[in-house]
Design a protein around this motif. Structure first.
Motif, mmCIF file in Angstrom:
data_model
loop_
_atom_site.group_PDB
_atom_site.id
_atom_site.type_symbol
_atom_site.label_atom_id
_atom_site.label_comp_id
_atom_site.label_asym_id
_atom_site.label_seq_id
_atom_site.Cartn_x
_atom_site.Cartn_y
_atom_site.Cartn_z
ATOM 1 N N VAL A 278 0.831 -1.200 0.000
ATOM 2 C CA VAL A 278 0.000 0.000 0.000
ATOM 3 C C VAL A 278 0.866 1.250 0.000
ATOM 4 C CG1 VAL A 278 -1.837 -1.211 1.218
ATOM 5 C CG2 VAL A 278 -0.148 0.075 2.529
ATOM 6 N N CYS A 279 0.232 2.360 -0.374
ATOM 7 C CA CYS A 279 0.883 3.664 -0.262
ATOM 8 C C CYS A 279 1.147 3.954 1.208
ATOM 9 C CB CYS A 279 -0.012 4.735 -0.883
ATOM 10 S SG CYS A 279 0.588 6.431 -0.667
ATOM 11 N N SER A 280 2.259 4.632 1.498
ATOM 12 C CA SER A 280 2.613 4.910 2.897
ATOM 13 C C SER A 280 1.601 5.821 3.582
ATOM 14 C CB SER A 280 4.002 5.549 2.968
ATOM 15 O OG SER A 280 4.012 6.800 2.306
ATOM 16 N N LYS A 281 0.751 6.476 2.796
ATOM 17 C CA LYS A 281 -0.260 7.361 3.371
ATOM 18 C C LYS A 281 -1.616 6.670 3.514
ATOM 19 C CE LYS A 281 1.887 11.687 1.866
ATOM 20 N NZ LYS A 281 2.091 12.237 3.210
ATOM 21 N N GLU A 282 -1.634 5.347 3.362
ATOM 22 C CA GLU A 282 -2.862 4.580 3.573
ATOM 23 C C GLU A 282 -3.221 4.595 5.059
ATOM 24 O OE1 GLU A 282 -4.878 0.691 4.684
ATOM 25 O OE2 GLU A 282 -2.888 1.433 5.203
ATOM 26 N N GLY A 283 -4.542 4.638 5.363
ATOM 27 C CA GLY A 283 -4.970 4.622 6.745
ATOM 28 C C GLY A 283 -4.891 5.989 7.404
ATOM 29 N N PHE A 284 -5.197 6.008 8.718
ATOM 30 C CA PHE A 284 -5.197 7.266 9.461
ATOM 31 C C PHE A 284 -4.490 7.116 10.809
ATOM 32 C CE2 PHE A 284 -8.945 7.224 6.733
ATOM 33 C CZ PHE A 284 -8.859 8.458 6.087
ATOM 34 N N GLN A 285 -3.682 6.044 10.965
ATOM 35 C CA GLN A 285 -3.065 5.780 12.264
ATOM 36 C C GLN A 285 -2.021 6.817 12.647
ATOM 37 O OE1 GLN A 285 -3.404 3.750 9.701
ATOM 38 N NE2 GLN A 285 -3.589 1.587 10.296
ATOM 39 N N HIS A 286 -1.536 7.589 11.684
ATOM 40 C CA HIS A 286 -0.482 8.568 11.923
ATOM 41 C C HIS A 286 -0.906 9.895 11.292
ATOM 42 C CE1 HIS A 286 3.477 10.556 11.560
ATOM 43 N NE2 HIS A 286 3.806 9.805 12.596
ATOM 44 N N PRO A 287 -0.530 11.041 11.880
ATOM 45 C CA PRO A 287 -0.934 12.331 11.312
ATOM 46 C C PRO A 287 -0.531 12.520 9.855
ATOM 47 C CG PRO A 287 -0.040 12.624 13.524
ATOM 48 C CD PRO A 287 0.182 11.196 13.163
ATOM 49 N N GLY A 293 -5.992 5.401 -1.009
ATOM 50 C CA GLY A 293 -6.517 4.102 -1.409
ATOM 51 C C GLY A 293 -5.661 3.352 -2.398
ATOM 52 N N ALA A 294 -4.482 3.878 -2.753
ATOM 53 C CA ALA A 294 -3.627 3.210 -3.738
ATOM 54 C C ALA A 294 -2.995 1.958 -3.149
ATOM 55 C CB ALA A 294 -2.538 4.162 -4.233
ATOM 56 N N PHE A 295 -3.030 0.873 -3.899
ATOM 57 C CA PHE A 295 -2.426 -0.371 -3.424
ATOM 58 C C PHE A 295 -2.243 -1.328 -4.593
ATOM 59 C CE2 PHE A 295 -6.855 -1.541 -3.641
ATOM 60 C CZ PHE A 295 -6.866 -2.881 -3.966
ATOM 61 N N MET A 296 -1.464 -2.376 -4.340
ATOM 62 C CA MET A 296 -1.325 -3.495 -5.271
ATOM 63 C C MET A 296 -1.471 -4.771 -4.457
ATOM 64 S SD MET A 296 1.800 -4.634 -7.832
ATOM 65 C CE MET A 296 2.849 -5.388 -6.594
#
Length: 812
Positions: A278-287, A293-296
């Motif tokens: 996944v993209c490192s900016k996936e999710g919201f666990q970190h500011p 939504g990008a992924f493979m």
């Protein structure tokens, strides 16, 4: 950036990492321009000209060599400089050990070594050549140690396999004029597009310069002959690592970072069936994350290859130009990069289960996979825990003055071992894939049928020496407690260590590894063979039946020369259910593995800074679950379904979970018929079969004088609970109460408290002393915990202990 001026006639190709000839018009009287125009000859990595000498002098090679005191702007530049030097001399390099600051945990020094350093692979010869760079207060990196001598022959590096440099994100592009006007020259990454337009023609079909990615899988792009890594649905890879590499290269080119996302496992054997990157900016666990939504996603096919089955390329954020000073890779990919640096053909494939010898990488020596910063973190944690828990135990293996393996267990775990250490799972599943931390656990099964932590370890390596030290340390920590059965990987080093330290312990192989080996070695076999194989393994009721079916299978399919099947037959007592049923395993299912103790809290990719907190959280969660079951056992009662005295007896003694198992067997026994088939003296034999089913039957042997009983299903031997067949015979003999020898103390409500009044016979004096010690220690700890909550409770606890001391005639 190198703090080292180059000669006026010497240039450096920023993208190739090779020196090239730069001629200024100041030295060329025929030039039409003065002072600014330059003619650049640059050759990409792997395309260095051999015939580059003029009048016996080599104009295309730098004469600069690494030396103590040489400074760089970053550790990456030091590595690239050493890589260029190595290529010119005739050897390859890789990243070696790193050292961290004790103050803030940042990297303080790094070693770059010859690729033949160590002995982990057959191609390595223990070469001592290396450089070490140390970070200065100014932020620069300086060579403070160096060893130039090699113990192997040096030669020309094969142009098709240049040294592998660590990949980094693409840097902002500069024009040729900007590059040439720069007073100092930077070494840049291998995978980056050349910043110079080459004077010489380059074959567009040459292999990828990194030597890792198979360019035949990539779409060609651009107008300079380079290849662009771009994933698409249907793209096939030989391994997970290859897919990760492609997506990493694609992300670098596009301007975003990636990390390893969710994985999915098979419900049948627990093997990984698909993975998401996944993209490192996936999710919201970190500011810094925005829910991208990008992924493979890749999925494993029956052939063993992996295919891209889902792909989302759209991002919800702007792309960024990543520079070498700001680049951050995920913790999981860091281990991956280290593996790639270790071998030209590297990547995680070198540690993949298909290329290991029963779980242990071939030829691995006594290297250390634990970073020095882990020791500092753990020792601080251990000292804190010892101040809180007098029963806390830890030990660190020392080898030639260096710290190696680490073992620890708190007082609660050590007490649990005295009660539930008869059957343990030694979990080294971190080796299934890439890992940051070689974390292993010893896990047992408590009286509620829950996993209970007995001890933990960090393994410096997976050699026999490491496992031997670990098991010997277990004996010291657990007062000599030897398990009856240990479930561990089918690893030669583990097998040898168990045989040496636990000679009477039965080693049962981990089922996940057996399944993986079956997929690997039986992949090419027909479905008919697989059906017969499964029937032989899982439906054989006697050793004669198994041997007959196995021999027929081997002969029918001409597999006499199959080394893996021959080895598995020799080790059949460690994995075939027929042979395992007679070994006590606390009821741990044969066809599946015990779930991970820490679940999602802790795994092999947990970063250093989160390890301790997640460890404590995972342990606290499990112990909370155990306390809830303890509360239920003493405050809730199961319903009785019969009027049999044995049901009331077992409800009174067993925990709720174990009683439900017994109750199910009791209810099922009424569906069986028991017929006496043999009698001699006090010995009787019964045939117990299911009503309406002539096939399902078992033989029960009973001695009337002492009520010793044995069933051919061997449920009691395997799980410690009487089966329906024995209960049916007890019913026929009008036995109203289960003999004490068939009520295992470990399954009772009192097991947690370690009361030993009704403990089963056959316990050695040493084991009895250990049980008494841990029982008293645990009880005393409960007094201390309760007494420290308030002054009133302290007085009560103190008075009770004082009165007990008087009765025991304590000497002051």
């Amino acid at each position: 950036m190198l703090s080292l001026p180059f000669p006026d006639n010497m240039g450096f190709h920023p993208s190739s990492g090779l020196f090239s000839n730069i001629r200024s018009s100041e030295t060329n009287p025929n030039s039409e321009e003065c002072g600014t125009a330059m003619i650049v000859k640059a050759y990409p990595l792997g395309m260095t000209r051999v015939n580059n000498r003029v009048n016996g002098k080599d104009e295309g090679e730098s004469r600069h060599e690494p030396c103590i005191g040489l400074e760089f702007d970053s550790a990456d530049e030091a590595r690239e400089f050493y890589g260029a030097y190595a290529m010119r001399i005739g050897f390859r390099i890789r990243t070696g050990q790193l050292y961290r600051s004790r103050t803030d945990g940042s990297v303080s020094s790094r070693r770059f070594v010859c690729s033949k350093e160590g002995f982990q692979l057959n191609s390595r010869s223990g070469c001592p050549a290396f450089i070490r760079v140390q970070r200065r207060d100014s932020g620069k990196w300086m060579i403070d140690q160096i060893h130039k001598d090699h113990n192997h022959e040096l030669g020309l590096i094969d142009e098709s396999h240049p040294p592998i440099l660590q990949k980094r994100a693409p840097r902002a592009k500069k024009s040729s004029a900007e590059v040439l006007s720069t007073p100092k020259f930077k070494l840049t990454e291998v995978s980056q597009r050349p910043k110079f337009k080459l004077i010489e023609d380059v074959d567009n079909e040459r292999s990828c310069s990194s030597g890792i990615i198979n360019v035949k899988r990539f779409k060609k792009g651009g107008d300079e002959g380079q290849f662009k890594a771009e994933p698409y649905v249907g793209l096939v890879f030989n391994s997970v690592d290859e897919a990760y590499q492609l997506y990493q290269v694609y992300a670098d080119g596009a301007g975003f970072r990636i990390r390893i996302g969710q994985l999915f496992r098979s419900k049948n054997d627990g093997s990984i069936t698909s993975r998401r990157f996944v993209c490192s900016k996936e999710g919201f666990q970190h500011p810094s994350r925005v829910g991208c939504g990008a992924f493979m996603r890749i999925k494993r096919q029956e052939s063993g290859t992996w295919i891209v089955d889902r792909l989302q390329k759209d991002h919800n954020h702007d792309f960024e130009l990543q520079t070498g000073t700001h680049q951050k890779s995920s913790n999981a990919s860091k281990k991956f990069i280290d593996d790639v640096n270790g071998d030209v053909n590297g990547g995680l494939d070198s540690l993949d289960i298909a290329k290991i010898n029963y779980g242990s990488p071939i030829g691995r020596a006594r290297e250390n996979n634990i970073g020095s910063d882990w020791y500092r973190l753990l020792l601080d944690y251990f000292q804190t825990k010892q101040a809180e828990d007098t029963g806390f135990f830890y030990s660190v293996e020392a080898d030639n003055g260096s710290c190696m393996c680490v073992f620890w267990a708190d007082g609660r775990s050590r007490f649990s071992c005295s009660q539930f250490g008869d059957s343990i799972v030694f979990d080294t599943s971190f080796r299934k894939g890439n890992y940051l931390v070689p974390f292993a656990t010893f896990v047992g099964v408590n009286h509620h049928k829950q996993p209970v932590l007995l001890a933990c370890a960090l393994l410096a390596n997976v050699s026999e020496d490491s496992f031997t030290w670990l098991f010997q340390t277990w004996l010291r920590a657990m007062s000599g407690c030897r398990p009856k059965c240990i479930i561990a990987d089918q690893d030669v080093a583990i097998q040898q260590a168990i045989a040496k330290v636990f000679p009477g312990t039965h080693h049962r192989f981990s089922m996940w590894q057996i399944r993986a080996k079956e997929r690997e070695n039986l992949r090419s076999m027909t479905e008919e063979f697989k059906y017969e194989y499964e029937k032989c393994i899982y439906q054989s009721q006697t050793s004669v039946e198994f041997n007959t079916m196995w021999s027929g299978l081997i002969n029918r399919y001409a597999l006499n020369e199959n080394a893996w099947l021959r080895e598995m037959y020799e080790k059949r007592e460690s994995w075939v259910p027929l042979y395992l049923r007679g070994k006590f395993c606390a009821g741990i299912p044969i066809n599946e593995s015990l779930e991970s103790f820490f679940g999602t809290f802790l795994n092999a990719q947990t970063p250093l800074e989160d390890f301790i907190s997640r460890f404590d959280q995972g342990l606290a969660r499990r112990r909370d679950e155990e306390r809830k079951e303890d509360f239920n056992c003493y405050n809730l009662q199961a319903f009785l379904h019969t009027k049999e005295p044995v049901e009331e007896q077992c409800r009174r003694l067993y925990t709720l979970t174990v009683f439900k198992i017994f109750q199910s067997e009791l209810l099922q026994c009424y569906n069986y018929l028991g017929i006496k088939t043999y009698e001699e003296g006090t010995i009787s034999r019964y045939s117990v079969r299911r009503c309406g089913n002539e096939i399902e039957k078992h033989a029960v042997t009973c001695c009337a004088s002492n009520l010793n009983v044995r069933c051919s299903c061997q449920m009691f031997e395997f799980e410690g609970i009487l089966c329906r067949h024995v209960l049916r015979v007890f019913n026929l003999l009008d036995i109203k109460e289960i003999p004490p020898c068939y009520i295992l103390h470990r399954w009772t409500k009192d097991a947690e408290y370690g009361t030993i009044g009704d403990i089963e016979s056959g316990v050695s004096p040493q084991e009895l002393k250990s049980l008494i010690m841990w029982s008293l220690r645990e009880t005393a700890c409960k007094f201390v915990e309760a007494g420290t909550t308030s002054l009133e409770k302290y007085k009560i606890a103190y008075e009770i202990m004082r009165e007990g001391g008087i009765k025991l005639h304590w000497q002051r």
